[in-house]
Design a protein around this motif. Structure first.
Motif, PDB file in Angstrom:
ATOM      1  N   MET A   1     -14.561  -9.255 -42.636  1.00  0.00           N
ATOM      2  CA  MET A   1     -14.948  -9.011 -41.134  1.00  0.00           C
ATOM      3  C   MET A   1     -14.719  -7.937 -40.702  1.00  0.00           C
TER       4      MET A   1
ATOM      5  N   HIS B   1     -14.619  -6.237 -36.967  1.00  0.00           N
ATOM      6  CA  HIS B   1     -14.517  -6.782 -35.791  1.00  0.00           C
ATOM      7  C   HIS B   1     -14.896  -5.753 -34.637  1.00  0.00           C
TER       8      HIS B   1
ATOM      9  N   MET C   1     -13.236 -15.441 -31.480  1.00  0.00           N
ATOM     10  CA  MET C   1     -13.864 -14.781 -32.577  1.00  0.00           C
ATOM     11  C   MET C   1     -15.341 -15.221 -32.620  1.00  0.00           C
TER      12      MET C   1
ATOM     13  N   HIS D   1     -18.925 -14.359 -35.063  1.00  0.00           N
ATOM     14  CA  HIS D   1     -19.471 -13.608 -35.855  1.00  0.00           C
ATOM     15  C   HIS D   1     -21.132 -14.038 -35.721  1.00  0.00           C
TER      16      HIS D   1
HETATM   17 CU   LIG Z   1     -13.664 -12.395 -37.718  1.00  0.00          CU
END
Ligand SMILES: [Cu+2]
Length: 212
Positions: A32, A34, A146, A148
């Motif tokens: 990931m 961020h 979070m 994505h």
């Molecule tokens: Cu993440």
């Protein structure tokens, strides 16, 4: 006669199990990356994390050739990535009736973005178009979790998208006066799928594990 019927039953059970287990959700790989969002009471800030994940950008997008289960089939035939994810950097306390909005201000032609979430929850994502994709709004209300998004490109090459992150009305998304905004550019390179040599290597690894 009886045994023939049994054979047919077994065959149909296998077929049913096969279709139930045939869901294909978009693949993801790579750690990931961020996109950290802050709000200090006056200014919204945004920056790409390079500390937790030092992987350099642009990030790769890959076309795995999968036929995805609906509604993820919007990603069929595309080079995809879900590595970038919006994430709160520390505690955020918002003024009443406000929200943090992310607005795409420019992007490479052909780039598409769809709603995601936490990567492990991909079977529950809506895959709804975002940021102007398929006529959707250019701005999107971030709920503080979070997130994505699924980013997709139609062909090999370099892609980027720029965003402004700002404090806006929680309903209309209109920017609120007196608060500072920030902007960030995310970039990707659509690359060829893993070669057959890599797949063979993976097969060898599985074989080696089975031998233990
Ligand atoms: Cu993440």
């Amino acid at each position: 006669m009886f045994s023939a019927t049994r054979v047919v039953c077994v065959a149909s059970v296998v077929a049913a199990a096969g279709s139930a287990g045939a869901q294909v959700w978009p693949q993801f790989e790579g750690a990931m990356k961020h996109v950290l969002i802050t709000f200090d009471g006056t200014n919204v800030g945004v920056e790409i994390d390079h500390l937790v994940n030092p992987e350099p950008t642009p990030l790769p997008m890959v076309n795995y050739g999968d036929a995805h289960t609906s509604p993820a089939d919007v990603l069929d035939g595309m080079y995809i990535s879900s590595q970038y994810g919006f994430l709160a950097d520390g505690f955020i306390s918002l003024p009443q009736d406000s929200a943090i909005w992310v607005e795409m201000t420019s992007s490479t032609a052909g780039l598409e973005i769809y709603e995601g979430g936490m990567r492990m929850m991909r079977a529950n994502h809506t895959y709804a178009p975002l940021f102007g994709t398929d006529g959707s709004d250019a701005n999107w209300q971030w709920n503080g979790n979070m997130h994505h998004p699924w980013v997709a490109a139609p062909a090999l090459g370099d892609y980027e998208a720029s965003f402004t992150v700002y404090l806006g009305d929680a309903v209309t998304g209109a920017p609120l006066a007196g608060f500072g905004s920030d902007s960030v550019t995310l970039d990707w390179t659509a690359v060829p799928a893993p070669t057959s040599a890599a797949v063979l290597g993976l097969g060898g690894l599985v074989a080696a594990r089975r031998r233990r």
